[in-house]
Design a protein around this motif. Sequence first.
Motif, PDB file in Angstrom:
ATOM      1  N   THR A  22      35.514  42.274  37.058  1.00 20.74           N
ATOM      2  CA  THR A  22      35.783  40.837  37.137  1.00 20.74           C
ATOM      3  C   THR A  22      34.484  40.071  36.871  1.00 20.74           C
ATOM      4  N   ILE A  81      33.803  37.456  33.739  1.00 17.26           N
ATOM      5  CA  ILE A  81      33.236  36.110  33.899  1.00 17.26           C
ATOM      6  C   ILE A  81      32.012  35.959  32.992  1.00 17.26           C
ATOM      7  N   LEU A 106      41.392  33.267  32.811  1.00 14.62           N
ATOM      8  CA  LEU A 106      42.384  33.431  33.888  1.00 14.62           C
ATOM      9  C   LEU A 106      43.531  34.327  33.443  1.00 14.62           C
ATOM     10  N   GLY A 165      45.710  35.866  36.179  1.00 16.47           N
ATOM     11  CA  GLY A 165      45.464  34.987  37.315  1.00 16.47           C
ATOM     12  C   GLY A 165      45.862  33.529  37.099  1.00 16.47           C
ATOM     13  N   TYR A 213      46.175  30.866  40.057  1.00 22.68           N
ATOM     14  CA  TYR A 213      45.232  29.739  40.039  1.00 22.68           C
ATOM     15  C   TYR A 213      45.993  28.433  40.209  1.00 22.68           C
ATOM     16  N   LEU A 263      37.867  32.727  41.028  1.00 22.35           N
ATOM     17  CA  LEU A 263      37.598  34.141  40.686  1.00 22.35           C
ATOM     18  C   LEU A 263      36.567  34.788  41.608  1.00 22.35           C
ATOM     19  N   SER A 300      40.117  38.759  42.531  1.00 20.81           N
ATOM     20  CA  SER A 300      38.925  37.959  42.824  1.00 20.81           C
ATOM     21  C   SER A 300      37.885  38.857  43.483  1.00 20.81           C
TER      22      SER A 300
END
Lengths: 520, 312
Positions: free
Chosen positions: B172, B176, B203, B208, B212, B229, B238
Amino acid sequence: MSRWNNYDTENFFDELINPEGKPRWASENVARYLDSLSKEELAERQQAAELAIHVMGISFTVYTNNTGIDRDWPFDVVPRVIPESEWRNIERGLKQRMTALNMFINDIYHDQQILKDGIVPSELILKSRDYRPECRGVDVPLNIWAHICGSDLVRDGDGTMYVLEDNLRVPSGVSYMMENREIMRRTFPELFDSNDVLPVDEYPTKLFAMLASLSEKTEPKVVVLTPGIYNSAYFEHAYLAQQMGATLAEGRDMVVQDDDCVYLQTTEGLQLVDVIYRRIDDAFLDPEVFRKDSTLGVPGLVRAWKAGNVALANAPGAGVADDKAVYAYLPEIIKYYLDEEPQVANVPSYRCDQPEQLKYVLEHIHELVIKPANESGGYGIVVGPHASKKELREAATLIQENPRNFIAQPTLALSTVPTLDDNDELAPRHVDLRPFILSGKDVYVTAGGLTRVALTEGSLIVNSSQGGGSKDTWIVADRDNPGPTETGVTQDNINDDGIVVAATQPHLLSQDQNQSQEQS
Amino acid sequence: MLSRIAENLYWLGRYIERAENTARLFNVQANLMLDLPKPYRFAWQSLVDITGGNEVFGEHYDEANAINVQTFLLTDMKHASSIASSLHSARENLRASRDGMPKEAWEEFNEFHQMTTKRLTAGMPSRTRFNVLNDIITGCQQFLGLIAGTMDRNEGYYFLRLGRNMERVDMTARIIDVRSANLLKKTEEDLTPYDSIQWMSVLKSLSGYQSYRSHTRGPVVGREVLRFLVQNPEFPRSIQQCVDVVEVTLSKLPNHKTTLEAVTPLRELIDTAPVRTLADDSDRLHSFIDEVEQALINLHSAVANSWFSVNH
């Protein structure tokens, strides 16, 4: 018309069908049932069995080009049937054999009385590749060295069953014996209704009890030592460990500390090990003693074993009796230690270290099978009638260079069992049989064993890596044909002295009942 | 249990999660590229940087173009973190520990592995790529579902779960990081519409978007996506949620005191993350991700020292 009328046994001894095309008595139910199925139905059963094998994940590993490929275990649905009366004789013979072999190994690593008495030539033993001088003088629990043995049996054209060899190092195949039965139960459940087939499922319980008996503790820690996932028999190692509730470990999972004890490395720290069922050859067992470059073993393992802190099954050095040259002396060995005649025949063997026998071998090499003394898995064997002139000349040279390393045997006409061929027809294929023998406080023989079959027409090669398959092996009790044991008696209710302890209808026994009988 | 088996199961968890998330990572990048105006479709090299494969890539490829990077990340067996390599390693670890696993696990994974290998090596034009990668994500999820539904909650299960969640934090964070590498400079006013599209893409790649939306009423903006996140306690991918699972899992294992303590620095990083600043400053975002990675490496060492074999 019965399909057996067209079944040509080709002058071989067929296990199920006699030369007149009639089923042998123990096979009657099986033969009749197979006959009631159409060709398509039979092929469907075979496919169902193969699917079951795939789903159950029964595999063996073929190791080529550094990658292990899992292949589904090759299996044929037609069982090989042996009458219980005949089997009881073979069983007695195997027990006799193992008892004598263990006495022999223990003697070889202690007083060597049999050598001093000139029964077996000293040269033959002391120069054997599998003789381990390091083991001399070690006292092993119960004086047993070869705890687990897989003996290969073959039947000759006249119907005589012979022991072809005893595998005393790390014999494999027993898991397939049990899985074959499971597959048959799934694909031919109705056949078990009309036959009293002796069960084979008790093997892991017997194996565990034997291993545990090698320690004085009431709940010893038992470990199965495997070379790892790339070994062709890894499936079996994992299977047996799982069935016994033992820990499956590799060499690198264990350490020997300064106290000469063996420990497992676990997430909770070091854990003491009492008994190791090792599936690694002597040579790789302990780099401190045997091959220095071995990464499969445990440094110090032999030290711990000699100190009596861990039991090894089979004991290092047990392979000395696995030698084909020793095999040739088996009748004398049995006579020497037990004062008995062999109850199951040894294939007559010519010992090339004896000058007059060597002369005979060289003169008749084209009709004999030549075997190197200490190879296993069929390596280096020359089959006279099938070999070229050049191959025979080369074999003769090798024998003359090192006569001690060779024995010769007459060519046997291996028996056959009906087997589904590529066209879904039943045709005779050659088989052998590997029962497994456990030696501890007493000796136990599996009911039958693993029948291996050469799937190619005329072939004698039964190894799974070379086009061989396997069959379920049925020891069938028949009430109408009383043998040496009484009708309705199974091995579950015979104790080790051959005395019937309870007569029960065998096929009505549930697994739980089986177990409670064992405990009683 | 045996230290070696514990290690095998931990790595099994890591490799499966890695394969799944490399598929996600690749999909998000490929989609970002489609969303950007042509002059800005330059960022394939950043994908190689992010997966930590710079050196190996340099040895075997001249240029970081779409085809090369695709081969490198998806099918190249010379790259230890490619999807093909990860699945292969997962299989080897599973094979070595299979006697402690439900019987179906091996069957299921073997079939998935065979199928995926066949499709990956058959060559992937971009129109089928999305489906192949999506099936890899689904296959990994199915396998883990099978484990969740059939495996005893024993030490082995917890080691597998530990590996999976540590890898998930790692991946994750890397996903990002893809965003940070593609972050456009503030001066280019005409590109701001793309900003929210890109975050949305991130996302979606982590499945997600829906979550979200239910947590955040406002639009899709960088600081909120980052907050979600990094710090959301409910979303299963997350960083916060994964670290929670790591802590619970560690507490199930024997003698866990020191490893549990090693989680603290990671937890502090997450709790104090200045999401607002990070969203606007790609350099700071990148170095924040670096710190997370370092904290994870330290945690891994603590795990290895506590439970894994000392022989190798």
